[in-house]
Write a protein that holds these residues in place. Sequence first.
Motif, PDB file in Angstrom:
ATOM      1  N   LEU A 197      -2.869   9.677 -24.030  1.00 35.06           N
ATOM      2  CA  LEU A 197      -1.743   9.441 -23.127  1.00 35.06           C
ATOM      3  C   LEU A 197      -1.780  10.309 -21.863  1.00 35.06           C
ATOM      4  N   PRO A 198      -2.129  11.595 -21.932  1.00 30.45           N
ATOM      5  CA  PRO A 198      -2.188  12.377 -20.687  1.00 30.45           C
ATOM      6  C   PRO A 198      -3.161  11.789 -19.661  1.00 30.45           C
ATOM      7  N   ASP A 199      -4.331  11.344 -20.112  1.00 28.34           N
ATOM      8  CA  ASP A 199      -5.300  10.745 -19.181  1.00 28.34           C
ATOM      9  C   ASP A 199      -4.764   9.434 -18.605  1.00 28.34           C
ATOM     10  N   TYR A 200      -4.092   8.666 -19.443  1.00 29.79           N
ATOM     11  CA  TYR A 200      -3.526   7.390 -18.982  1.00 29.79           C
ATOM     12  C   TYR A 200      -2.463   7.626 -17.916  1.00 29.79           C
ATOM     13  N   PHE A 201      -1.552   8.538 -18.183  1.00 28.06           N
ATOM     14  CA  PHE A 201      -0.516   8.832 -17.203  1.00 28.06           C
ATOM     15  C   PHE A 201      -1.092   9.507 -15.959  1.00 28.06           C
ATOM     16  N   SER A 202      -2.197  10.241 -16.122  1.00 31.38           N
ATOM     17  CA  SER A 202      -2.856  10.839 -14.954  1.00 31.38           C
ATOM     18  C   SER A 202      -3.392   9.745 -14.036  1.00 31.38           C
ATOM     19  N   SER A 203      -4.005   8.712 -14.635  1.00 34.63           N
ATOM     20  CA  SER A 203      -4.512   7.602 -13.818  1.00 34.63           C
ATOM     21  C   SER A 203      -3.365   6.850 -13.155  1.00 34.63           C
ATOM     22  N   LEU A 204      -2.253   6.727 -13.867  1.00 36.88           N
ATOM     23  CA  LEU A 204      -1.069   6.086 -13.295  1.00 36.88           C
ATOM     24  C   LEU A 204      -0.513   6.894 -12.132  1.00 36.88           C
ATOM     25  N   LEU A 205      -0.496   8.208 -12.296  1.00 39.15           N
ATOM     26  CA  LEU A 205      -0.005   9.072 -11.232  1.00 39.15           C
ATOM     27  C   LEU A 205      -0.939   9.036 -10.020  1.00 39.15           C
ATOM     28  N   GLU A 206      -2.246   8.983 -10.251  1.00 42.93           N
ATOM     29  CA  GLU A 206      -3.200   8.857  -9.153  1.00 42.93           C
ATOM     30  C   GLU A 206      -2.981   7.548  -8.397  1.00 42.93           C
ATOM     31  N   PHE A 207      -2.655   6.484  -9.146  1.00 37.59           N
ATOM     32  CA  PHE A 207      -2.332   5.204  -8.518  1.00 37.59           C
ATOM     33  C   PHE A 207      -1.099   5.343  -7.630  1.00 37.59           C
ATOM     34  N   GLU A 208      -0.078   6.041  -8.116  1.00 42.42           N
ATOM     35  CA  GLU A 208       1.132   6.247  -7.320  1.00 42.42           C
ATOM     36  C   GLU A 208       0.833   7.104  -6.088  1.00 42.42           C
ATOM     37  N   GLN A 209      -0.073   8.039  -6.211  1.00 41.97           N
ATOM     38  CA  GLN A 209      -0.459   8.851  -5.060  1.00 41.97           C
ATOM     39  C   GLN A 209      -1.162   8.006  -4.005  1.00 41.97           C
ATOM     40  N   ARG A 210      -1.998   7.062  -4.449  1.00 38.32           N
ATOM     41  CA  ARG A 210      -2.647   6.142  -3.506  1.00 38.32           C
ATOM     42  C   ARG A 210      -1.615   5.253  -2.830  1.00 38.32           C
ATOM     43  N   LYS A 211      -0.626   4.806  -3.575  1.00 35.28           N
ATOM     44  CA  LYS A 211       0.472   4.026  -2.983  1.00 35.28           C
ATOM     45  C   LYS A 211       1.208   4.864  -1.928  1.00 35.28           C
ATOM     46  N   SER A 212       1.434   6.126  -2.258  1.00 34.40           N
ATOM     47  CA  SER A 212       2.126   7.017  -1.328  1.00 34.40           C
ATOM     48  C   SER A 212       1.345   7.180  -0.028  1.00 34.40           C
ATOM     49  N   GLU A 213       0.034   7.382  -0.150  1.00 30.97           N
ATOM     50  CA  GLU A 213      -0.806   7.549   1.037  1.00 30.97           C
ATOM     51  C   GLU A 213      -0.825   6.291   1.897  1.00 30.97           C
ATOM     52  N   ALA A 214      -0.641   5.131   1.259  1.00 31.44           N
ATOM     53  CA  ALA A 214      -0.628   3.863   1.996  1.00 31.44           C
ATOM     54  C   ALA A 214       0.766   3.505   2.505  1.00 31.44           C
ATOM     55  N   GLY A 215       1.742   4.378   2.261  1.00 34.17           N
ATOM     56  CA  GLY A 215       3.108   4.102   2.691  1.00 34.17           C
ATOM     57  C   GLY A 215       3.831   3.090   1.835  1.00 34.17           C
ATOM     58  N   LEU A 216       3.396   2.944   0.577  1.00 34.54           N
ATOM     59  CA  LEU A 216       3.957   1.916  -0.305  1.00 34.54           C
ATOM     60  C   LEU A 216       4.632   2.500  -1.543  1.00 34.54           C
ATOM     61  N   PHE A 217       4.858   3.809  -1.540  1.00 37.18           N
ATOM     62  CA  PHE A 217       5.539   4.438  -2.673  1.00 37.18           C
ATOM     63  C   PHE A 217       7.011   4.027  -2.676  1.00 37.18           C
ATOM     64  N   PHE A 218       7.621   3.995  -3.869  1.00 37.30           N
ATOM     65  CA  PHE A 218       9.004   3.515  -3.933  1.00 37.30           C
ATOM     66  C   PHE A 218       9.999   4.549  -3.405  1.00 37.30           C
ATOM     67  N   SER A 219      11.226   4.120  -3.302  1.00 31.55           N
ATOM     68  CA  SER A 219      12.276   4.947  -2.717  1.00 31.55           C
ATOM     69  C   SER A 219      12.639   6.103  -3.633  1.00 31.55           C
ATOM     70  N   ASP A 220      13.312   7.095  -3.062  1.00 27.63           N
ATOM     71  CA  ASP A 220      13.758   8.235  -3.862  1.00 27.63           C
ATOM     72  C   ASP A 220      14.744   7.801  -4.941  1.00 27.63           C
ATOM     73  N   THR A 221      15.545   6.796  -4.648  1.00 26.46           N
ATOM     74  CA  THR A 221      16.503   6.303  -5.642  1.00 26.46           C
ATOM     75  C   THR A 221      15.778   5.758  -6.865  1.00 26.46           C
ATOM     76  N   THR A 222      14.728   4.955  -6.627  1.00 26.97           N
ATOM     77  CA  THR A 222      13.941   4.426  -7.733  1.00 26.97           C
ATOM     78  C   THR A 222      13.190   5.541  -8.441  1.00 26.97           C
ATOM     79  N   ALA A 223      12.632   6.466  -7.668  1.00 28.53           N
ATOM     80  CA  ALA A 223      11.910   7.594  -8.262  1.00 28.53           C
ATOM     81  C   ALA A 223      12.833   8.384  -9.190  1.00 28.53           C
TER      82      ALA A 223
END
Length: 607
Positions: A197-223
């Motif tokens: 599970l830690p590796d899985y969530f790490s890959s998920l978090l890396e995906f969210e970081q890529r979304k953030s760099e592309a300006g596609l991360f969700f809002s603070d309310t959703t976060a």
Amino acid sequence: MKHTKKHFLSLTACLMALLLLLGGCNGAGSGTEASSAPAESGTALETTASEATFPEEQTQQAFDQFTEELFRDTVSSDTISLHYTLTDPEAYGITETPITFGTFSASSFQDACEELQTVRAELSAFSYEDLTESQQLTYDILMEYLTTELQGTDFELYQEALGPTTGIQAQLPVLLAEYTFYSAEDVEVYLQLLECLPDYFSSLLEFEQRKSEAGLFFSDTTADAVIASCESFIADPENNYLLSVFDDKVDALEGLTQEQREDYKTRNAEAVQNSVIPAYRLLADGLTGLKGTGTNDRGLAAFPEGKAYYAYLAASNTGSSWTPEEMIQKLSDQMSSDIFALAMVAQSDEDWIESFESFDFGFTEPEAMLEDLQQKILTDFPELDDTSYTINYVHESLEESMSPAFYLTPPIDADTDNKIYINRSSSTGGLYTTLAHEGYPGHLYQTVYFNRTNPCPLRHVLNFVGYTEGWATYVEQLAYGYNENASESAVALQQLNSALSLELSALADLYVNYEGYTLEQLQEFLATYGLGDEATAQTLFDYVVAEPGAYLPYVIGWLEFEELRDTAEETLGDSFELKEFHRFLLDLGPAPFDVIETYMEDWMAEQ
């Protein structure tokens, strides 16, 4: 793997306001009735393929081999999917598989896109005319599925695995808790899976970081909502949900010595403390660090390619060929019809308020409700013998992030292991119709019925949420009529109240995520239906922003079924039988609605 029942906008407290808004119903005669015309036909199904060079029988054998291999590859892609689909993978030719949750890497997404192209090319190579009727049905369904999913290959970073209610972080605790132990080997696999599970969530978090760099991360309310669901689950590590549930399952597993049981319990406690809790902490902290990087606190329409992605999402989630514009029009027309009908009922029944508020099925226990439903549906639905189920309640640590109720689908080779979950924090009213949605004749009934038609195994892993949730919503509406203590007007008021809730929720989803409505515009829209308070608008706005498209399979799927029924009734006239119509839909099984409509033409001709 799991069907959920979403939080829909509640109109119960606002029904009177809506009727008063109509001027005491005196001016309601100007409303329009819902169209009973059949749904527009989508693009013709691709029914031709390149010429085969081998005899018809060999084509059929090759097609079976093709679908079986595709099924094996799909179902064994991750351990959770495999375990929830099959109790005996070896019987399907699946032997050694890696223990994994999967990954969210860019390379895995690219591989999946290339696989879609490859499978579509291989499917097109079969001679359609040489296939059996059941194979042709599988061909039609798979071709439509692949064509739709290929539309999403340009939107990798628009996809989202996290969400307050439907996100993987909210769903995973229940999937892990309900991971059935058929043998000691299953326990070993489960314990190893927790360590992943830690590796899985790490890959998920890396995906969210890529979304953030592309300006596609969700809002603070959703976060904040996603982070809160993580925090709630790990708030009490020493008494975590996965500890006591695991102990109970190990104690119930036959063939273990007491020493083995204690060893498993110790290892599970260590895995929860050393892997599960840290993984959720990692995800919560990582998302906290990304807060403030979201460039959009509105719906998908505010992103550069948001409207195009939402159009794909709508098609994928519903299995409907209707465009978002057509969905908006059909929902608006249906609302006009339902408001007119609502006014007519209220005008004809001077005690309509009392009829609405006193509506009650007379049951208090869910078991009694499900028993009653099994008897009531026999008039209009085919009989289904030898089904069983258990009723469970959502753990208190998950109540705030889980739906009011959900059905956990059983493995296809053990369809008696049916489980319905009830969320006590939100299932205070309407439980009878909720259980019709989740149980009979909803998800449980439809799932087991389809499984017993012995379909091509591949069809079990093709996800047509519009069919499954649309069916469950359709029969939930019918279930109001099972109240023998209520008058016709009381039943109609309940059905119309529910329908308007569905329609308003889906329209809000479409307006915010496709048309780009702001909070103020959504509040103005809701105000036209007597729901203009800021709190209601804010709650609905936040939900559809965090879970775009979540309402559509329920509501659009339901409207598609209603149009299919209207078409069948209009075409068949006195020859129409509701039970046979339902039998046709159930026998055909989950599919895109264009495919269903095409096959229904042949069915109507036979009638």
